[in-house]
Motif scaffolding. Structure first.
Motif, mmCIF file in Angstrom:
data_model
loop_
_atom_site.group_PDB
_atom_site.id
_atom_site.type_symbol
_atom_site.label_atom_id
_atom_site.label_comp_id
_atom_site.label_asym_id
_atom_site.label_seq_id
_atom_site.Cartn_x
_atom_site.Cartn_y
_atom_site.Cartn_z
ATOM 1 N N GLY A 52 -46.542 14.553 2.540
ATOM 2 C CA GLY A 52 -45.786 15.777 2.787
ATOM 3 C C GLY A 52 -46.654 17.022 2.794
ATOM 4 O O GLY A 52 -47.708 17.077 2.148
ATOM 5 N N ASN A 53 -46.181 18.044 3.507
ATOM 6 C CA ASN A 53 -46.988 19.264 3.613
ATOM 7 C C ASN A 53 -46.789 20.221 2.440
ATOM 8 O O ASN A 53 -47.185 21.372 2.505
ATOM 9 C CB ASN A 53 -46.761 19.964 4.960
ATOM 10 C CG ASN A 53 -45.361 20.511 5.115
ATOM 11 O OD1 ASN A 53 -44.460 20.149 4.358
ATOM 12 N ND2 ASN A 53 -45.164 21.370 6.098
ATOM 13 N N ALA A 54 -46.217 19.729 1.336
ATOM 14 C CA ALA A 54 -46.242 20.517 0.096
ATOM 15 C C ALA A 54 -47.584 20.333 -0.622
ATOM 16 O O ALA A 54 -47.827 20.963 -1.648
ATOM 17 C CB ALA A 54 -45.105 20.095 -0.838
ATOM 18 N N PHE A 55 -48.445 19.489 -0.079
ATOM 19 C CA PHE A 55 -49.780 19.309 -0.680
ATOM 20 C C PHE A 55 -50.446 20.670 -0.802
ATOM 21 O O PHE A 55 -50.427 21.462 0.122
ATOM 22 C CB PHE A 55 -50.646 18.387 0.183
ATOM 23 C CG PHE A 55 -52.019 18.184 -0.400
ATOM 24 C CD1 PHE A 55 -52.221 17.283 -1.433
ATOM 25 C CD2 PHE A 55 -53.105 18.923 0.061
ATOM 26 C CE1 PHE A 55 -53.486 17.107 -1.994
ATOM 27 C CE2 PHE A 55 -54.367 18.758 -0.495
ATOM 28 C CZ PHE A 55 -54.554 17.850 -1.517
ATOM 29 N N ASN A 56 -51.046 20.923 -1.966
ATOM 30 C CA ASN A 56 -51.591 22.254 -2.209
ATOM 31 C C ASN A 56 -52.691 22.155 -3.263
ATOM 32 O O ASN A 56 -52.801 21.147 -3.961
ATOM 33 C CB ASN A 56 -50.462 23.178 -2.703
ATOM 34 C CG ASN A 56 -50.671 24.618 -2.304
ATOM 35 O OD1 ASN A 56 -51.810 25.063 -2.138
ATOM 36 N ND2 ASN A 56 -49.593 25.363 -2.169
ATOM 37 N N ILE A 57 -53.458 23.217 -3.406
ATOM 38 C CA ILE A 57 -54.545 23.239 -4.386
ATOM 39 C C ILE A 57 -53.991 23.066 -5.805
ATOM 40 O O ILE A 57 -54.632 22.488 -6.672
ATOM 41 C CB ILE A 57 -55.376 24.534 -4.224
ATOM 42 C CG1 ILE A 57 -56.635 24.479 -5.086
ATOM 43 C CG2 ILE A 57 -54.542 25.771 -4.520
ATOM 44 C CD1 ILE A 57 -57.653 25.552 -4.726
ATOM 45 N N THR A 58 -52.788 23.553 -6.020
ATOM 46 C CA THR A 58 -52.081 23.350 -7.279
ATOM 47 C C THR A 58 -50.713 22.791 -6.929
ATOM 48 O O THR A 58 -50.078 23.280 -6.001
ATOM 49 C CB THR A 58 -51.909 24.686 -8.034
ATOM 50 O OG1 THR A 58 -53.215 25.182 -8.330
ATOM 51 C CG2 THR A 58 -51.128 24.521 -9.311
ATOM 52 N N LYS A 67 -38.197 19.940 -1.586
ATOM 53 C CA LYS A 67 -37.656 21.219 -1.101
ATOM 54 C C LYS A 67 -38.769 22.049 -0.478
ATOM 55 O O LYS A 67 -38.524 22.837 0.438
ATOM 56 C CB LYS A 67 -37.012 21.970 -2.269
ATOM 57 C CG LYS A 67 -35.785 21.234 -2.822
ATOM 58 C CD LYS A 67 -34.638 22.193 -3.097
ATOM 59 C CE LYS A 67 -33.338 21.437 -3.332
ATOM 60 N NZ LYS A 67 -33.349 20.630 -4.577
ATOM 61 N N ILE A 68 -39.992 21.924 -0.973
ATOM 62 C CA ILE A 68 -41.108 22.728 -0.446
ATOM 63 C C ILE A 68 -41.595 22.148 0.879
ATOM 64 O O ILE A 68 -41.870 22.881 1.826
ATOM 65 C CB ILE A 68 -42.264 22.759 -1.467
ATOM 66 C CG1 ILE A 68 -41.802 23.399 -2.778
ATOM 67 C CG2 ILE A 68 -43.455 23.535 -0.904
ATOM 68 C CD1 ILE A 68 -42.798 23.264 -3.911
ATOM 69 N N ALA A 69 -41.696 20.832 0.955
ATOM 70 C CA ALA A 69 -42.237 20.205 2.168
ATOM 71 C C ALA A 69 -41.235 20.321 3.310
ATOM 72 O O ALA A 69 -40.033 20.154 3.114
ATOM 73 C CB ALA A 69 -42.552 18.740 1.893
HETATM 74 C C1 LIG Z 1 -49.697 26.815 -2.011
HETATM 75 O O1 LIG Z 1 -49.983 27.551 -3.173
HETATM 76 C C2 LIG Z 1 -50.100 28.937 -2.947
HETATM 77 C C3 LIG Z 1 -50.463 29.586 -4.267
HETATM 78 O O2 LIG Z 1 -51.404 28.833 -4.948
HETATM 79 C C4 LIG Z 1 -48.777 29.503 -2.422
HETATM 80 O O3 LIG Z 1 -48.946 30.852 -2.099
HETATM 81 C C5 LIG Z 1 -48.388 28.718 -1.175
HETATM 82 O O4 LIG Z 1 -47.104 29.137 -0.766
HETATM 83 C C6 LIG Z 1 -48.362 27.247 -1.452
HETATM 84 N N1 LIG Z 1 -48.027 26.526 -0.251
HETATM 85 C C7 LIG Z 1 -47.114 25.573 -0.205
HETATM 86 C C8 LIG Z 1 -46.910 24.901 1.102
HETATM 87 O O5 LIG Z 1 -46.487 25.240 -1.185
#
Ligand SMILES: *[C@@H]1O[C@H](CO)[C@@H](O)[C@H](O)[C@H]1NC(C)=O
Ligand SMILES: *[C@@H]1O[C@H](CO)[C@@H](O)[C@H](O)[C@H]1NC(C)=O
Ligand SMILES: CC(=O)N[C@H]1CO[C@H](CO)[C@@H](O)[C@@H]1O
Length: 448
Positions: A52-58, A67-69
């Protein structure tokens, strides 16, 4: 091949095969991030990420990934989970590295790179419990450069391997054994040319302690099942019991990555040494590892595990889940945030501080190599030279630091996805407003 003859073939080579779902996932992003081990910062080595594209650095555990993806690179839409593993590079004789492309696995359509994911039921109808929301785990250890000292008949000893394909044919002799067994599969990277490419096999442990979603080491909440592995069958057909410390049987999660190594076979060094290296500077393969962030919506995975009994795991035979086209899978991408080139050119070094370490001693982190540790949002840069001056700092990443994640209820009200009940639970059973305590199994109730 027609699928009936295929099914007959599989029945032949996998007697007593168990129910599973198996589906392709295209590449989502490839970069130096690992939100499990190194949340919030650039990680030590490059990973290929799918899902899913909710993948993130955190990726906070209380985020509802579904809900995010807004899309997933996997075949089934309900699956917003993320999965990642190391990337393979070819080391040219002049010392430069190019990424080894991944190719579609057998019977998976035309995903752009990525991996094949399996969720496997145990044989003989043992029921599994789906992973709870907020669940994460890792398997394998990127620092290993020698075979891990475990009983060689144990499930763990069969959990990580590589297959040396002699041809690209699905029914080729080199593809006729279950993963991890037979003379074409090795725990180390193959030491010879594989004319059909190399496939990595990564089985995760499937017994949960029923308590922790994501402990600080991301792995002690899970254990392999017990017993000796039948050396003709491997883990995929095994029905071991879970240990009493980890009594909850989860789906057996399994990744396959198919690498098109054959295109480099005419460029091997003249001394015959094996020229492929995993992104953590591992030419042995013993450091192979996989990461998992659960992100299925609702009960979708449980429903699939309870109803999809095709021994081939073909997506078409699991009507409970919604498929998307290969094009939609391939179009689900996230932009890189680490400003460095990791593919599509001749790299002078592996990204991050990853000198090649042959072992057998565990690898050590190299410091002060000037690896990029800053991020900036954007598409993958196309010129290595132009951005090294702007973003390099002399600090280096250290992967061994593990950030404590919240797993237990912090106060009287249990946070979302926290535990609120189950056998032996002594904490609060009240959830924060907006979530309710739901029993997932005898060991675990969760605020959802
Ligand atoms: C990824 O994380 C940043 C903050 O660290 C946030 O601004 C951004 O919306 C996030 N993106 C998603 C797809 O969750
Ligand atoms: C290294 O070798 C590759 C493959 O032969 C070649 O394409 C590349 O230009 C070389 N790079 C350098 C810096 O010599
Ligand atoms: C069953 C179900 O609700 N599936 C959802 C999966 O995710 C997509 C979005 O990518 C939704 O449109 C589906 O409704």
């Amino acid at each position: 091949m027609h699928w009936q003859s295929l099914a007959a073939f599989v029945a032949l080579v996998l007697p007593g095969a168990n129910a599973l779902i198996r589906f392709p996932c295209a590449q989502l992003v490839t970069e130096r991030l690992d939100p499990l081990v190194d949340p919030g910062r650039v990680s030590a080595h490059v990973h290929q990420v799918i899902g899913g594209n909710a993948f993130n650095i955190t990726m906070d555990e209380t985020n509802d990934i579904n809900k995010i993806a807004t899309c997933t690179s996997c075949k089934f839409k309900e699956n917003k989970s993320n999965y990642w593993t190391a990337v393979m590079y070819f080391k040219h004789t002049n010392g430069t590295f190019t990424r080894v492309p991944q190719k579609p696995n057998h019977l998976t359509g035309s995903p752009n790179g990525g991996m094949t994911v399996y969720y496997i039921n145990p044989p003989k109808g043992t029921k599994v419990t789906q992973f709870p929301k907020g669940f994460r785990m890792i398997t394998g250890n990127p620092m290993l450069r020698a075979r891990k000292a475990v009983d060689t008949t144990s499930p763990e000893a069969f959990s990580l391997s590589f297959r040396c394909w002699e041809t690209t044919g699905f029914t080729d002799a080199s593809n006729s054994s279950p993963p991890g067994v037979g003379r074409y599969d090795t725990v180390n990277l193959p030491n010879k040319k594989c004319n059909g490419g190399i496939r990595a096999n990564i089985f995760f442990p499937s017994c949960w302690n029923g308590k922790d979603l994501n402990p600080p080491d991301h792995s002690s909440h899970m254990a392999f099942f017990q017993g000796r592995v039948d050396t003709n069958a491997g883990i995929i057909l095994m029905n071991g019991n879970c240990p009493s410390t980890h009594p909850v049987r989860m789906p057996l999660l399994f990744f396959e990555t198919a690498w098109d190594t054959a295109k480099f076979n005419d460029q091997w060094p003249t001394d015959g040494s094996q020229p492929f290296v995993l992104s953590m500077g591992d030419p042995t393969g013993y450091g192979q590892h996989g990461d998992y962030v659960f992100g299925w919506e609702g009960n979708a995975l449980q429903t699939a595990m309870d109803n999809c009994f095709d021994t081939l795991g073909l997506p078409d035979s699991c009507k409970q889940l919604t498929q998307q086209s290969d094009a939609d899978m391939n179009n689900c991408r996230v932009n890189t945030v680490v400003n460095e080139r990791v593919e599509d050119s001749f790299l002078s070094a592996l990204p991050g501080c990853n000198p090649i370490q042959n072992g057998p001693n565990p690898a050590t982190m190299a410091a002060g190599c000037g690896a990029i540790s800053t991020t900036g949002t954007g598409a993958a840069p196309t010129q290595t030279q132009t951005q090294t001056t702007t973003t390099q700092t002399q600090s280096t990443t250290t992967t061994t630091t593990v950030v404590q994640q919240p797993t237990a209820p912090a106060g009287p009200a249990v946070p979302k996805y926290g535990q609120c009940g189950g056998n032996g639970w002594t904490g609060s059973t009240t959830c924060v407003s907006g979530s309710t305590c739901t029993k997932l199994n005898d060991w675990y109730s969760q605020c959802t």
